[in-house]
Write a protein that holds these residues in place. Structure first.
Motif, mmCIF file in Angstrom:
data_model
loop_
_atom_site.group_PDB
_atom_site.id
_atom_site.type_symbol
_atom_site.label_atom_id
_atom_site.label_comp_id
_atom_site.label_asym_id
_atom_site.label_seq_id
_atom_site.Cartn_x
_atom_site.Cartn_y
_atom_site.Cartn_z
ATOM 1 N N HIS A 1 0.822 -1.209 0.000
ATOM 2 C CA HIS A 1 0.000 0.000 0.000
ATOM 3 C C HIS A 1 0.861 1.266 0.000
ATOM 4 O O HIS A 1 1.885 1.332 0.671
ATOM 5 N N HIS A 2 0.403 2.282 -0.735
ATOM 6 C CA HIS A 2 1.159 3.521 -0.898
ATOM 7 C C HIS A 2 0.228 4.722 -0.873
ATOM 8 O O HIS A 2 -0.971 4.598 -1.163
ATOM 9 N N GLU A 3 0.786 5.883 -0.562
ATOM 10 C CA GLU A 3 0.032 7.131 -0.565
ATOM 11 C C GLU A 3 0.814 8.209 -1.299
ATOM 12 O O GLU A 3 2.036 8.316 -1.156
ATOM 13 N N CYS A 4 0.092 8.990 -2.078
ATOM 14 C CA CYS A 4 0.675 10.139 -2.766
ATOM 15 C C CYS A 4 -0.134 11.363 -2.344
ATOM 16 O O CYS A 4 -1.346 11.418 -2.558
ATOM 17 N N PHE A 5 0.531 12.324 -1.710
ATOM 18 C CA PHE A 5 -0.125 13.527 -1.209
ATOM 19 C C PHE A 5 0.202 14.703 -2.124
ATOM 20 O O PHE A 5 1.360 14.911 -2.480
ATOM 21 N N VAL A 6 -0.819 15.465 -2.491
ATOM 22 C CA VAL A 6 -0.643 16.632 -3.356
ATOM 23 C C VAL A 6 -1.184 17.860 -2.630
ATOM 24 O O VAL A 6 -2.335 17.859 -2.186
ATOM 25 N N CYS A 7 -0.355 18.897 -2.494
ATOM 26 C CA CYS A 7 -0.825 20.131 -1.871
ATOM 27 C C CYS A 7 -1.738 20.861 -2.852
ATOM 28 O O CYS A 7 -1.272 21.367 -3.876
ATOM 29 N N THR A 8 -3.017 20.914 -2.538
ATOM 30 C CA THR A 8 -3.964 21.591 -3.422
ATOM 31 C C THR A 8 -4.226 23.030 -3.001
ATOM 32 O O THR A 8 -5.049 23.716 -3.604
ATOM 33 N N THR A 9 -3.509 23.504 -1.973
ATOM 34 C CA THR A 9 -3.603 24.911 -1.588
ATOM 35 C C THR A 9 -2.663 25.762 -2.432
ATOM 36 O O THR A 9 -2.897 26.957 -2.632
ATOM 37 N N VAL B 1 -4.113 17.479 0.079
ATOM 38 C CA VAL B 1 -3.881 17.973 1.438
ATOM 39 C C VAL B 1 -3.771 19.491 1.412
ATOM 40 O O VAL B 1 -3.535 20.099 0.370
ATOM 41 N N ARG B 2 -3.912 20.108 2.583
ATOM 42 C CA ARG B 2 -3.917 21.564 2.668
ATOM 43 C C ARG B 2 -2.519 22.162 2.596
ATOM 44 O O ARG B 2 -2.338 23.276 2.116
ATOM 45 N N CYS B 3 -1.515 21.444 3.087
ATOM 46 C CA CYS B 3 -0.168 22.009 3.057
ATOM 47 C C CYS B 3 0.862 20.914 3.282
ATOM 48 O O CYS B 3 0.659 20.029 4.108
ATOM 49 N N LEU B 4 1.972 20.998 2.551
ATOM 50 C CA LEU B 4 3.106 20.103 2.761
ATOM 51 C C LEU B 4 4.337 20.889 3.218
ATOM 52 O O LEU B 4 5.456 20.396 3.172
ATOM 53 N N ALA B 5 4.113 22.124 3.665
ATOM 54 C CA ALA B 5 5.150 22.962 4.288
ATOM 55 C C ALA B 5 6.372 23.174 3.397
ATOM 56 O O ALA B 5 7.506 23.202 3.881
#
Length: 213
Positions: free
Chosen positions: A30-38, A126-130
């Motif tokens: 299992h894997h996750e890919c997070f994209v900052c959409t802000t 996600v909202r932010c990846l800093a």
């Protein structure tokens, strides 16, 4: 035409797999890919991404999310993951809450590798990846078949279709690799210089050769 045919074949394969007991009990990865959409770049910084954002009425980060999803699925290499009872319920609820609170956020998409449905990837806004100085930002993390954590990656300055295409290829290679490791020599050329972080897994091998890249 070819993409449509490939997608149709993948759907048939998915249906056959779901009705087959041959893979019962097989371990999963299992894997996750997070994209900052802000992320929302200044006008003129990423023309093709900006045009997609304008059409969709979203941020440019939201456009990257949609484009990455389309790139992963349009050729049929990735398909909607088979439903697993109870799995991802909390994540789905959080994504739905984000979508309700802010229309720029799209629900998370859970995908499976068409060639091996036991390999899954959840694409999550996600909202932010800093890493606001390097929009748009994307992160990858995952676990192998024995539950072991893989290397974690964060990418920045994903600003055009070619880079999103390279990121889709990188994500596929990441999901199918045993530990998620890649070097500057093996990952797509367009991603060189865009790696913000590579974090070794707990107890995993650490790089001591600075030339490894």
């Amino acid at each position: 035409m070819l993409a449509a045919a490939a997608a149709a074949a993948a759907r048939v394969g998915l249906q056959q797999h779901m009705h087959s007991g041959s893979d019962a009990g097989r371990s999963s990865s299992h894997h996750e890919c997070f994209v900052c959409t802000t992320c929302n770049v200044a006008r003129g910084a990423c023309p093709d991404i900006e045009s997609l954002a304008a059409e969709a009425g979203t941020t440019t980060g939201g456009a990257v999310f949609r484009l990455l999803h389309a790139t992963l699925t349009e050729a049929g290499a990735w398909v909607p993951a088979p439903a697993v009872a109870g799995e991802g319920a909390t994540r789905a609820a959080c994504a739905a809450a984000d979508a309700a609170a802010d229309p720029r956020f799209a629900p998370a998409a859970r995908l499976a590798l068409a060639a091996d449905l036991s390999v899954t990837l959840t694409l999550t806004p996600v909202r932010c990846l800093a890493a606001c100085s390097f929009p748009h930002t994307v992160a990858l993390r995952g676990r192998g078949r024995k539950g072991e954590e893989k290397f974690v990656y964060q990418f920045g300055a994903v600003g055009d279709r070619a880079t999103v295409d390279g990121l889709a290829r990188m994500a596929t290679e990441y999901c199918t690799s045993p530990d998620g490791y890649s070097s500057s020599r093996t990952r797509p050329t367009c991603l060189r210089g865009r790696v913000l972080a590579r974090v070794p897994p707990p107890g995993g091998r650490c790089l001591v050769d600075a030339s490894a890249g």
